[in-house]
Design a protein around this motif. Structure first.
Motif, PDB file in Angstrom:
ATOM      1  N   PRO A 140       0.813  -1.228   0.000  1.00 57.45           N
ATOM      2  CA  PRO A 140       0.000   0.000   0.000  1.00 57.45           C
ATOM      3  C   PRO A 140       0.841   1.271   0.000  1.00 57.45           C
ATOM      4  O   PRO A 140       0.505   2.241  -0.701  1.00 57.45           O
ATOM      5  CB  PRO A 140      -0.828  -0.124   1.280  1.00 57.45           C
ATOM      6  CG  PRO A 140      -0.939  -1.606   1.499  1.00 57.45           C
ATOM      7  CD  PRO A 140       0.391  -2.156   1.074  1.00 57.45           C
ATOM      8  N   LEU A 141       1.931   1.269   0.750  1.00 55.37           N
ATOM      9  CA  LEU A 141       2.813   2.440   0.762  1.00 55.37           C
ATOM     10  C   LEU A 141       3.503   2.604  -0.587  1.00 55.37           C
ATOM     11  O   LEU A 141       3.595   3.727  -1.120  1.00 55.37           O
ATOM     12  CB  LEU A 141       3.855   2.299   1.863  1.00 55.37           C
ATOM     13  CG  LEU A 141       4.926   3.403   1.920  1.00 55.37           C
ATOM     14  CD1 LEU A 141       4.276   4.772   2.129  1.00 55.37           C
ATOM     15  CD2 LEU A 141       5.954   3.104   3.010  1.00 55.37           C
ATOM     16  N   ILE A 142       3.974   1.507  -1.155  1.00 52.30           N
ATOM     17  CA  ILE A 142       4.632   1.571  -2.464  1.00 52.30           C
ATOM     18  C   ILE A 142       3.682   2.152  -3.504  1.00 52.30           C
ATOM     19  O   ILE A 142       4.050   3.029  -4.286  1.00 52.30           O
ATOM     20  CB  ILE A 142       5.110   0.166  -2.888  1.00 52.30           C
ATOM     21  CG1 ILE A 142       6.197  -0.345  -1.931  1.00 52.30           C
ATOM     22  CG2 ILE A 142       5.614   0.182  -4.322  1.00 52.30           C
ATOM     23  CD1 ILE A 142       6.580  -1.781  -2.144  1.00 52.30           C
ATOM     24  N   ARG A 143       2.458   1.693  -3.475  1.00 44.10           N
ATOM     25  CA  ARG A 143       1.508   2.182  -4.471  1.00 44.10           C
ATOM     26  C   ARG A 143       1.230   3.671  -4.275  1.00 44.10           C
ATOM     27  O   ARG A 143       1.170   4.424  -5.257  1.00 44.10           O
ATOM     28  CB  ARG A 143       0.197   1.394  -4.416  1.00 44.10           C
ATOM     29  CG  ARG A 143      -0.811   1.959  -5.401  1.00 44.10           C
ATOM     30  CD  ARG A 143      -2.041   1.140  -5.607  1.00 44.10           C
ATOM     31  NE  ARG A 143      -2.907   1.807  -6.581  1.00 44.10           N
ATOM     32  CZ  ARG A 143      -4.033   1.322  -7.043  1.00 44.10           C
ATOM     33  NH1 ARG A 143      -4.473   0.145  -6.625  1.00 44.10           N
ATOM     34  NH2 ARG A 143      -4.764   1.995  -7.924  1.00 44.10           N
ATOM     35  N   VAL A 184       3.136   5.964  -3.077  1.00 45.71           N
ATOM     36  CA  VAL A 184       4.298   6.745  -3.522  1.00 45.71           C
ATOM     37  C   VAL A 184       4.335   6.817  -5.049  1.00 45.71           C
ATOM     38  O   VAL A 184       4.542   7.890  -5.636  1.00 45.71           O
ATOM     39  CB  VAL A 184       5.601   6.132  -2.973  1.00 45.71           C
ATOM     40  CG1 VAL A 184       6.821   6.786  -3.628  1.00 45.71           C
ATOM     41  CG2 VAL A 184       5.665   6.296  -1.455  1.00 45.71           C
ATOM     42  N   VAL A 185       4.134   5.668  -5.701  1.00 45.05           N
ATOM     43  CA  VAL A 185       4.181   5.633  -7.174  1.00 45.05           C
ATOM     44  C   VAL A 185       3.062   6.468  -7.766  1.00 45.05           C
ATOM     45  O   VAL A 185       3.273   7.217  -8.732  1.00 45.05           O
ATOM     46  CB  VAL A 185       4.109   4.172  -7.664  1.00 45.05           C
ATOM     47  CG1 VAL A 185       3.884   4.123  -9.169  1.00 45.05           C
ATOM     48  CG2 VAL A 185       5.380   3.425  -7.292  1.00 45.05           C
ATOM     49  N   GLN A 213       8.950  10.749 -10.947  1.00 42.97           N
ATOM     50  CA  GLN A 213      10.140  10.475 -10.143  1.00 42.97           C
ATOM     51  C   GLN A 213      10.337   8.966  -9.958  1.00 42.97           C
ATOM     52  O   GLN A 213      11.469   8.471 -10.002  1.00 42.97           O
ATOM     53  CB  GLN A 213      10.026  11.164  -8.775  1.00 42.97           C
ATOM     54  CG  GLN A 213       9.973  12.686  -8.850  1.00 42.97           C
ATOM     55  CD  GLN A 213       8.555  13.232  -8.956  1.00 42.97           C
ATOM     56  OE1 GLN A 213       7.668  12.596  -9.542  1.00 42.97           O
ATOM     57  NE2 GLN A 213       8.321  14.417  -8.383  1.00 42.97           N
ATOM     58  N   SER A 214       9.234   8.254  -9.752  1.00 45.61           N
ATOM     59  CA  SER A 214       9.332   6.798  -9.594  1.00 45.61           C
ATOM     60  C   SER A 214       9.876   6.155 -10.863  1.00 45.61           C
ATOM     61  O   SER A 214      10.714   5.248 -10.806  1.00 45.61           O
ATOM     62  CB  SER A 214       7.953   6.213  -9.266  1.00 45.61           C
ATOM     63  OG  SER A 214       7.462   6.724  -8.041  1.00 45.61           O
ATOM     64  N   MET A 258       8.615   0.391 -18.454  1.00 44.25           N
ATOM     65  CA  MET A 258       7.189   0.311 -18.176  1.00 44.25           C
ATOM     66  C   MET A 258       6.727   1.442 -17.252  1.00 44.25           C
ATOM     67  O   MET A 258       7.455   1.873 -16.356  1.00 44.25           O
ATOM     68  CB  MET A 258       6.882  -1.041 -17.524  1.00 44.25           C
ATOM     69  CG  MET A 258       5.414  -1.325 -17.340  1.00 44.25           C
ATOM     70  SD  MET A 258       5.148  -2.992 -16.690  1.00 44.25           S
ATOM     71  CE  MET A 258       3.351  -2.959 -16.517  1.00 44.25           C
ATOM     72  N   ASP A 259       5.529   1.920 -17.480  1.00 45.85           N
ATOM     73  CA  ASP A 259       4.925   2.943 -16.622  1.00 45.85           C
ATOM     74  C   ASP A 259       4.701   2.332 -15.236  1.00 45.85           C
ATOM     75  O   ASP A 259       3.955   1.358 -15.093  1.00 45.85           O
ATOM     76  CB  ASP A 259       3.588   3.372 -17.228  1.00 45.85           C
ATOM     77  CG  ASP A 259       2.904   4.491 -16.454  1.00 45.85           C
ATOM     78  OD1 ASP A 259       3.178   4.643 -15.251  1.00 45.85           O
ATOM     79  OD2 ASP A 259       2.070   5.187 -17.047  1.00 45.85           O
TER      80      ASP A 259
END
Length: 313
Positions: free
Chosen positions: A151-154, A156-157, A163-164, A206-207
Motif C-alpha cells: 500500500p505504501l509503495i503504491r 508513492v508511485v 520520479q518513480s 514500463m509505466d
C-alpha cells in the motif's frame, strides 16, 4: 495438421476504451495455443517454448494493457484482471481462434484461470507455469512482508509517477540489478544472462503506475473457489526453488483441479521455462498428446530431446 511455423502475423487490436493491444500469431495447426505473460513481462519467459510450439500449432502471443507494445486506455483506471480477460476474448475473436489451450506464466496463471471461469467454452486445456491461483502477495517468498509494504509503495508511485519512473529506470538498467536477480532469485547454473536481460529492459521502460495498478488487481484476485470447476485437461508446472510463487502453491492447485497433472522441476525457479526448456517442452508435448489427443505422427517434425535448443524459425 501442418508442421510449418512459417506463418507469421503481427498487429494491434484497438479495444472499445481506446487501448491498442499488440499481438502476434505464428505457426499453424490445432489446437491453437495462447501464451499469457507474467506481470511486467512482454514474452521473455516464452523464448524457447513459443517457437517449439509454433512448429505444430498456431500460437498467439499478446501484451497486456500498458505492457510491451500495448498502450493504456484513455481512462487509466481501466487496468486489472477483468479487463485483461475481456481483452483476451476480443483477441481470440480478432484472430479467429475459437477454442484454445491457454498457457500462463506467473500472473498469466491467474489470467488463464479467470478466463476459464468466465469463458470456459473457449478453453480446451490449461498449462499453468510457475504461478498462483490468486493473492500472490500473501505468499511471495513465503512471507506477507510485500503485502504489508505494497500500500505504501503504491501511494508513492501514484503520487510521484515521474520520479518513480526515473528511479526505477536508473536501478533496473544496471548490470548489478540483473546479476543480483540471477544470484538471489534464479538458478545461476541454468539461466543465461541474455535470457533474463529482456525482462529488466522492459520493466525499466514500463509505466510504474500501470505496474502497481496491475499488481493491485492481482493481489485482490483469487480463483481458489473456481479450481474444482476446471473441467479441461490441466498441466501444472512448478519450480521447486521458486521464491515468487513457492512450489507448494502449485501442488495445492494441482490437487484441487480435477485430474490435473503436476510437473515439479526440483531445481527450477520462477523462470523454469528458461532454465529447463527441454524438460518443459517434452512434458508439454506429452500432455498435449496424451490429454488432448494431439497427433504427433510423421506429418510433424520429431520433438527435440530435453535440453536441445529451440528450432530456428
Amino acid at each position: 495438421m501442418s508442421g510449418s511455423a512459417r506463418y507469421f502475423h503481427q498487429d494491434r487490436l484497438r479495444v472499445p476504451d481506446g487501448a491498442e493491444l499488440y499481438y502476434q500469431v505464428q505457426g499453424d495447426g490445432l489446437p491453437g495455443i495462447v501464451l499469457c505473460d507474467g506481470l511486467g513481462c512482454d514474452g521473455f519467459a516464452w523464448k524457447y517454448l513459443s517457437p517449439y510450439l509454433a512448429r505444430r500449432h498456431r500460437v498467439l502471443r499478446w501484451h497486456y494493457r500498458g505492457h510491451g507494445s500495448s498502450t493504456v486506455p484513455q481512462d487509466r483506471s481501466r487496468i486489472g484482471m477483468l479487463y485483461t480477460c475481456d481483452d483476451l476474448r476480443r483477441m481470440l475473436d480478432a484472430t479467429g481462434m475459437e477454442r484454445v489451450v491457454l498457457f500462463g506464466h506467473s500472473m498469466g496463471v491467474q489470467v488463464a484461470l479467470e478466463f476459464h471461469r468466465r469463458y470456459a467454452h473457449r478453453v480446451s486445456g490449461l498449462v499453468l507455469v510457475c504461478g498462483s491461483y490468486g493473492n500472490p502477495l500473501d505468499t511471495f517468498h513465503d512471507s506477507t512482508a510485500l503485502k504489508r509494504a505494497f500500500p505504501l509503495i503504491r501511494r508513492v508511485v501514484e503520487r510521484y509517477p515521474a520520479q518513480s519512473a526515473r528511479l526505477i529506470h536508473a536501478m533496473l538498467r544496471t548490470e548489478l540489478a540483473v546479476q543480483l536477480a540471477i544470484s538471489l532469485e534464479m538458478n545461476r547454473e541454468r539461466i543465461a544472462r541474455n535470457d533474463l536481460a529482456p525482462y529488466f529492459d522492459h520493466l525499466a521502460r514500463m509505466d510504474p503506475v500501470v505496474f502497481v495498478r496491475t499488481l493491485d488487481s492481482m493481489a485482490e484476485h483469487n480463483a481458489w473457489d473456481h479450481l474444482p470447476h476446471v473441467d479441461v485437461p490441466t498441466l501444472v508446472v512448478a519450480g521447486g526453488q521458486d521464491k515468487f510463487t513457492p512450489g507448494w502453491i502449485s501442488e495445492e492447485m494441482a490437487d484441487r483441479i480435477p485430474g490435473a497433472e503436476l510437473e515439479l522441476i526440483p531445481d527450477g525457479t520462477h523462470t523454469a521455462p528458461l532454465e529447463a526448456p527441454g524438460l518443459v517442452e517434452a512434458r508439454v508435448e506429452r500432455f498435449l498428446r496424451e490429454r488432448l489427443n494431439v497427433r504427433t505422427g510423421v506429418a510433424s517434425p520429431e520433438p527435440l530431446p530435453p535440453g536441445s535448443p529451440p528450432a530456428a524459425l
